[in-house]
Scaffold this motif. Sequence first.
Motif, PDB file in Angstrom:
ATOM      1  N   ASP A  79       1.959  29.718   0.804  1.00  0.00           N
ATOM      2  CA  ASP A  79       2.559  30.469  -0.326  1.00  0.00           C
ATOM      3  C   ASP A  79       4.396  31.423  -0.096  1.00  0.00           C
ATOM      4  O   ASP A  79       3.739  32.379   0.766  1.00  0.00           O
ATOM      5  N   ILE A  80       5.436  30.561  -0.412  1.00  0.00           N
ATOM      6  CA  ILE A  80       6.238  31.299   0.981  1.00  0.00           C
ATOM      7  C   ILE A  80       7.035  31.820  -0.324  1.00  0.00           C
ATOM      8  O   ILE A  80       7.831  31.129  -1.497  1.00  0.00           O
ATOM      9  N   ALA A  81       7.277  33.459  -0.121  1.00  0.00           N
ATOM     10  CA  ALA A  81       8.913  33.964  -1.638  1.00  0.00           C
ATOM     11  C   ALA A  81       9.628  32.877  -0.785  1.00  0.00           C
ATOM     12  O   ALA A  81      10.394  33.681  -0.191  1.00  0.00           O
ATOM     13  N   LEU A  82      10.260  32.604  -2.762  1.00  0.00           N
ATOM     14  CA  LEU A  82      12.275  32.139  -2.255  1.00  0.00           C
ATOM     15  C   LEU A  82      12.754  32.982  -2.563  1.00  0.00           C
ATOM     16  O   LEU A  82      12.670  33.089  -4.357  1.00  0.00           O
ATOM     17  N   GLU A  83      14.158  33.330  -2.442  1.00  0.00           N
ATOM     18  CA  GLU A  83      14.691  32.939  -3.374  1.00  0.00           C
ATOM     19  C   GLU A  83      16.395  33.010  -3.434  1.00  0.00           C
ATOM     20  O   GLU A  83      17.007  31.818  -1.744  1.00  0.00           O
ATOM     21  N   VAL A  84      17.276  32.224  -3.904  1.00  0.00           N
ATOM     22  CA  VAL A  84      19.089  32.130  -3.658  1.00  0.00           C
ATOM     23  C   VAL A  84      19.758  32.603  -4.321  1.00  0.00           C
ATOM     24  O   VAL A  84      19.324  33.485  -5.111  1.00  0.00           O
ATOM     25  N   VAL A 113      21.453  37.492  -6.291  1.00  0.00           N
ATOM     26  CA  VAL A 113      20.319  37.224  -6.066  1.00  0.00           C
ATOM     27  C   VAL A 113      19.823  36.314  -8.213  1.00  0.00           C
ATOM     28  O   VAL A 113      19.946  36.928  -8.806  1.00  0.00           O
ATOM     29  N   ILE A 114      20.154  35.083  -7.599  1.00  0.00           N
ATOM     30  CA  ILE A 114      20.147  33.952  -8.742  1.00  0.00           C
ATOM     31  C   ILE A 114      19.045  33.325  -9.283  1.00  0.00           C
ATOM     32  O   ILE A 114      18.233  32.840 -10.652  1.00  0.00           O
ATOM     33  N   SER A 115      17.784  33.560  -8.191  1.00  0.00           N
ATOM     34  CA  SER A 115      16.780  33.147  -9.172  1.00  0.00           C
ATOM     35  C   SER A 115      15.118  33.345  -7.315  1.00  0.00           C
ATOM     36  O   SER A 115      15.712  33.366  -6.223  1.00  0.00           O
ATOM     37  N   ARG A 116      14.540  33.383  -8.165  1.00  0.00           N
ATOM     38  CA  ARG A 116      13.561  34.040  -7.456  1.00  0.00           C
ATOM     39  C   ARG A 116      11.858  33.512  -7.470  1.00  0.00           C
ATOM     40  O   ARG A 116      11.705  32.872  -9.000  1.00  0.00           O
ATOM     41  N   THR A 117      12.071  32.635  -6.585  1.00  0.00           N
ATOM     42  CA  THR A 117       9.777  31.741  -6.766  1.00  0.00           C
ATOM     43  C   THR A 117       8.972  31.648  -6.010  1.00  0.00           C
ATOM     44  O   THR A 117       9.875  32.668  -4.342  1.00  0.00           O
ATOM     45  N   SER A 118       8.333  30.845  -5.950  1.00  0.00           N
ATOM     46  CA  SER A 118       7.429  30.584  -4.508  1.00  0.00           C
ATOM     47  C   SER A 118       7.165  29.418  -4.375  1.00  0.00           C
ATOM     48  O   SER A 118       7.184  28.492  -5.453  1.00  0.00           O
ATOM     49  N   LEU A 123      16.929  24.155  -4.268  1.00  0.00           N
ATOM     50  CA  LEU A 123      15.769  25.320  -3.556  1.00  0.00           C
ATOM     51  C   LEU A 123      14.855  24.294  -3.287  1.00  0.00           C
ATOM     52  O   LEU A 123      13.824  24.054  -4.237  1.00  0.00           O
ATOM     53  N   GLU A 124      14.614  23.814  -1.061  1.00  0.00           N
ATOM     54  CA  GLU A 124      13.597  23.442  -1.652  1.00  0.00           C
ATOM     55  C   GLU A 124      13.002  23.318  -0.475  1.00  0.00           C
ATOM     56  O   GLU A 124      13.548  24.824   0.667  1.00  0.00           O
ATOM     57  N   ILE A 125      11.804  23.264  -0.230  1.00  0.00           N
ATOM     58  CA  ILE A 125      10.801  23.241   1.428  1.00  0.00           C
ATOM     59  C   ILE A 125      10.915  21.917   2.102  1.00  0.00           C
ATOM     60  O   ILE A 125      10.428  21.207   1.805  1.00  0.00           O
ATOM     61  N   GLY A 126      11.474  21.869   3.458  1.00  0.00           N
ATOM     62  CA  GLY A 126      11.489  20.484   4.101  1.00  0.00           C
ATOM     63  C   GLY A 126      10.280  20.124   5.715  1.00  0.00           C
ATOM     64  O   GLY A 126      10.564  21.858   5.889  1.00  0.00           O
ATOM     65  N   ALA A 127       9.488  19.278   5.395  1.00  0.00           N
ATOM     66  CA  ALA A 127       8.801  19.323   6.436  1.00  0.00           C
ATOM     67  C   ALA A 127       9.258  18.478   7.066  1.00  0.00           C
ATOM     68  O   ALA A 127       9.500  17.320   6.769  1.00  0.00           O
ATOM     69  N   VAL A 128       8.432  18.624   8.530  1.00  0.00           N
ATOM     70  CA  VAL A 128       8.785  18.308   9.455  1.00  0.00           C
ATOM     71  C   VAL A 128       7.772  17.474  10.140  1.00  0.00           C
ATOM     72  O   VAL A 128       7.090  18.525  10.835  1.00  0.00           O
ATOM     73  N   HIS A 177      34.271  28.148  -2.763  1.00  0.00           N
ATOM     74  CA  HIS A 177      34.329  29.118  -1.842  1.00  0.00           C
ATOM     75  C   HIS A 177      33.340  29.356  -2.019  1.00  0.00           C
ATOM     76  O   HIS A 177      33.202  30.824  -1.688  1.00  0.00           O
ATOM     77  N   ASP A 178      32.797  29.513  -2.679  1.00  0.00           N
ATOM     78  CA  ASP A 178      30.853  30.598  -3.504  1.00  0.00           C
ATOM     79  C   ASP A 178      30.373  30.161  -1.934  1.00  0.00           C
ATOM     80  O   ASP A 178      30.119  28.807  -1.246  1.00  0.00           O
ATOM     81  N   THR A 179      29.311  30.883  -1.798  1.00  0.00           N
ATOM     82  CA  THR A 179      28.447  30.700  -0.648  1.00  0.00           C
ATOM     83  C   THR A 179      27.053  31.421  -1.654  1.00  0.00           C
ATOM     84  O   THR A 179      26.242  32.121  -2.090  1.00  0.00           O
ATOM     85  N   LEU A 180      26.412  30.117  -0.666  1.00  0.00           N
ATOM     86  CA  LEU A 180      25.157  29.738  -1.880  1.00  0.00           C
ATOM     87  C   LEU A 180      23.856  30.190  -0.271  1.00  0.00           C
ATOM     88  O   LEU A 180      23.974  29.570   0.996  1.00  0.00           O
ATOM     89  N   THR A 181      23.240  30.753  -0.117  1.00  0.00           N
ATOM     90  CA  THR A 181      22.069  31.530   0.242  1.00  0.00           C
ATOM     91  C   THR A 181      20.632  30.912   0.064  1.00  0.00           C
ATOM     92  O   THR A 181      20.374  32.148  -0.838  1.00  0.00           O
ATOM     93  N   LEU A 182      19.673  30.502   0.891  1.00  0.00           N
ATOM     94  CA  LEU A 182      18.574  30.484   0.042  1.00  0.00           C
ATOM     95  C   LEU A 182      17.751  31.009   1.399  1.00  0.00           C
ATOM     96  O   LEU A 182      17.718  30.901   2.748  1.00  0.00           O
ATOM     97  N   ARG A 183      16.416  32.451   1.029  1.00  0.00           N
ATOM     98  CA  ARG A 183      15.680  32.595   2.043  1.00  0.00           C
ATOM     99  C   ARG A 183      14.151  32.439   1.447  1.00  0.00           C
ATOM    100  O   ARG A 183      14.528  32.195   0.166  1.00  0.00           O
ATOM    101  N   GLY A 184      13.215  32.639   2.748  1.00  0.00           N
ATOM    102  CA  GLY A 184      12.229  32.816   2.148  1.00  0.00           C
ATOM    103  C   GLY A 184      11.492  32.758   3.220  1.00  0.00           C
ATOM    104  O   GLY A 184      11.668  33.196   4.808  1.00  0.00           O
ATOM    105  N   SER A 185      10.475  33.330   2.982  1.00  0.00           N
ATOM    106  CA  SER A 185       9.185  34.746   3.886  1.00  0.00           C
ATOM    107  C   SER A 185       7.748  34.595   3.559  1.00  0.00           C
ATOM    108  O   SER A 185       7.935  34.731   2.235  1.00  0.00           O
ATOM    109  N   CYS A 186       6.927  34.649   4.213  1.00  0.00           N
ATOM    110  CA  CYS A 186       5.395  35.230   3.798  1.00  0.00           C
ATOM    111  C   CYS A 186       5.703  36.572   3.902  1.00  0.00           C
ATOM    112  O   CYS A 186       5.638  36.923   4.919  1.00  0.00           O
ATOM    113  N   LYS A 187       4.854  36.969   2.793  1.00  0.00           N
ATOM    114  CA  LYS A 187       4.351  38.005   3.374  1.00  0.00           C
ATOM    115  C   LYS A 187       2.435  38.381   4.098  1.00  0.00           C
ATOM    116  O   LYS A 187       1.641  38.212   3.110  1.00  0.00           O
TER     117      LYS A 187
END
Lengths: 420, 420
Positions: A295-300, A311-316, A199-204, A384-394
Motif C-alpha cells: 500500500d504505497i500512496a502515490l501522487e503526480v 497535484v494532478i493525481s493521487r492513487t495507490s 505513473l508506475e512502481i519498478g521492482a528491482v 518545460h513542464d516538470t513532472l514529479t512522482l512521489r510515493g510513500s507508505c504511512k
Amino acid sequence: MGLMRSWVESANAAECPFPLNNLPCGVFTHGEGEPRCGMAIGDRVLDVTGLEEAGLLGLDGGPLLDVPFWNEVMAAGPEVWAALREQVTLALAEGSRFRAQVEPHLLPLSEVELHMPFLVAEYTDFYAGRHHAFNVGTMFRGPENALPPNWLHIPIGYNGRASSVVVSGTAVRRPWGQIKRPDDATPRFAPSARFDIELEIGAVVGVPSEHGQPVTVAEADAMIFGYVLLNDWSARDIQAWEYQPLGPFQSKATATSISPWIVMKAALEPFRVATPPREVPLLPHLQEPGPMLYDIALEVALTPEGGAETVISRTSYAEMYYSAAQQLAHHTTSGCAMNTGDLLGSGTISGPTRDSRGSLLELSWGGKEPFPVDGGSRSFIADHDTLTLRGSCKGDGYRIGFGACVGQVLPALANPYERN
Amino acid sequence: MGLMRSWVESANAAECPFPLNNLPCGVFTHGEGEPRCGMAIGDRVLDVTGLEEAGLLGLDGGPLLDVPFWNEVMAAGPEVWAALREQVTLALAEGSRFRAQVEPHLLPLSEVELHMPFLVAEYTDFYAGRHHAFNVGTMFRGPENALPPNWLHIPIGYNGRASSVVVSGTAVRRPWGQIKRPDDATPRFAPSARFDIELEIGAVVGVPSEHGQPVTVAEADAMIFGYVLLNDWSARDIQAWEYQPLGPFQSKATATSISPWIVMKAALEPFRVATPPREVPLLPHLQEPGPMLYDIALEVALTPEGGAETVISRTSYAEMYYSAAQQLAHHTTSGCAMNTGDLLGSGTISGPTRDSRGSLLELSWGGKEPFPVDGGSRSFIADHDTLTLRGSCKGDGYRIGFGACVGQVLPALANPYERN
C-alpha cells in the motif's frame, strides 16, 4: 511496528521519508568525489561505501560496496540484505555505541548529487493496472471490449529498453518519431505532440534465475531486492502508429525515469496487501501464496516553467491487479533467465476515480477533457513542464518514502540529424 | 576481388567458409584453458588473444583482446576494426614473413569449443521480411489485410530478451506457457505444441550512440561491427494468446541462438546489395544512401534424432525489405541510446516461393500442410529434432561463411516447478 528511533534526530520526525525503518539504497557524489553507495537517513546520507572501507560494515563475500552501484549487494541475496540492514540499524539506532565512529560517514543530503542506484540489466514494462487497462481500452475499443482477452489470465507485458532508464532529475527531451494522425493520408516525421507520463512502481531483481527454469510466485517474491518509483515517458502519437502488431517500441524508448532510492523489500513489509479479488480464477502457477502488493500512496504533480505545482493525481500501488512477484514468475514461464539488475515496471497505476488516473492520456481522456494546471490547462505535456512522482507508505508514527522521481521536458531538437 | 591466399592451405579451398577474406570473430576454449578470442582461418582458429599478448598484434587503446568477448574491439570503432584486419591479413597471407611467429598461435578448429562471441547488451527483433509478413498476415487476417498499415513505412520491431541469447550448439528446452487453443474456453498451462524457428541475420552494434541523439541510416551502417546467423525460437501457441496488444513476450524468450562467428562488415563488402524497390516512398530519415543489405545465401535443415538431415528452406538475406542500418536508424529516432553489443534480429527471412520460407509456421502453412523430413513429416518441431541454419556469400573463387547455427530441441520439463 512503530518508528525506530535514530540518533540522527531529523530521521525521527513523523513526516520524514527516511526514518531508520527505511534505509533506502542510492548512489551519490559529494563535491568532486567519486560516486559511492549511500543509504538515506533523515536529512543525511550514510556513506556505506566508506563504512565498509573503514571496517565498520562486514558483509559475506565483501567488499560489495566498493563499486558505484548496488548490484553486488543485490546479487548477494536475502541473507546479506538482512545483515546489511541489521548492521546499519545497530549503527544508527538511538543510543548506539557506534555513533562516534559512524557520524563522520554522514553527509547532508542537500550537499550530494544522486545517480543511478544500480546498473539496469534489462527492463520490462507491464500493463497490470485494471483501471488503466480499462480506461485505455475504452478509449481505443469501447467499454465492452476494453480488456484484451488475455488480460485477466496473464500479467501481460513487453520488453522495454534498459538504455533508456535514467535517474530522477535527468531532463527528458521531447522525441521525434513517425506519426500518422487519424486524418493524415501518410505518416510524417515530427516531434511528438502527445508526450505523456506513466505513473508506475519498478521492482528491482536481486537474485538471478537460471535459464530454462521457471520460478514460482513465492520464489519470485524472494528474488526481488526492492522497489523504485518509475515514470515510463510515453509518446502517445508515436505509439498509436507503431504499436500494432508488435507492441510499443520507440514511443517508450525516449526515457524511463526512476527515483534515486531503492526501497528495500524489508522496509515495505509492514505495508503488504493482497491483490484485489480475481474476476476469473488464475491458473495455479500465477496464484499468490500471500499478500505481495504494497500500500504505497502515490501522487503526480505538474509544474509549468515559472509556475506553481499542481497535484494532478493521487492513487495507490494497492490498485494493481497483479503483483511484481506474479509478473516476475510469469516472466520466467518460458525458461527466460532473469538477472541481477532487471527492472520490472508495474504498468500504469490508476485508481477508480478521475483524480486517481496515472497518465495524462487518462486524465485528459485522450485530449478531449483538458485538466487545469497553474496558469492554464493540459491535455499532454508542454515544453518545460516538470513532472514529479512521489510515493510513500504511512506507518504508525513514521513514513517510508522513495524520494521524488522528477523530470523536466525540454523542447524537441530543431533538426535531430544536425551535428555541431 | 578474388580469393586472398593464405599460408594456411586449408583456407584456400574454394568451398572453405573461412578464407583469408573472411576472418570472423569468435571465442574459444582449448582443453582446460580459459576462453580466448579467435578468428577462423581455414580449418584453424587463430588465437588473437595470444597474438596480442605476444606483441604480434597492436591495436590503439589495447590490449583489447584480453577478455573472453569481442566487445572491447567492437567499441573501439572502424579504424581499429580495419587495423585488426590489416595486421591479421599480413600475418596470414601467403608468403608472410611473420609465419614462423604466428603459426604457434593456430589451433585446429576441431579441437576447440566455441562460446558466445560477445556480451549481448540488449536484443531487438524486427519483422522486416516482406514475404514473411505477408505469409503470416495472410494466415491471420487474409491476403487483403496481410500487411499492417505501418509496415511499408517503418521497420517495425520489438525489444527481445538479451538473457535468452545463446551460442550455436546450446540445447533448447521446449517451453511451457499459457496457451488457449481456438476451441478452448479457458487457457491452460502446458508445454508448447507449436514450437518453431525463425531464420534471421543478426546485426551486432559496435559503436554506441548517444542518448537523445537520433542517427542517420549512414551513421547507423557505420556503427555496425558485423553480422551473425540468428535463430529466433518461437512458441507459436504461446505467441497467439499473449501477443495482443503488447507484442511477443514469453513466446520468444526461451532462446535465441546465434552462430559462433561474427562476420565483420568488411568481409561482406563485396556482397552489398540494395533493398528491393519501395512500394511506397519512405520518409527521408529512413532512406538508404547506398546498398546496405548483403546477398547471403541461407538454408535451414532439420534432422530428426537418429535420422538424416533434410534441407527444408533455401533463401537469401537480400530478400529483406529493410536493412539493418535502416532498422538501427529507426531504433534511435526517439533518442534511444544504442550500446556496444546490442543485437538486432532482421526478422524472418522468407523468399517468394514455398521452399524459401524461413519458419515452420510458413513452411507448413500454420500446420495445415506438413512438409516431409527424413522418416516422416513435420508441421512444427518434434522433440529431439536438430535445427541447423547455414549462411554464406559466394565470391569469385571463395566463400564467406558464418559457421552453422545449430540447436537441438529437448523435451519439455515434466514439472517445471519441481526442484531437486
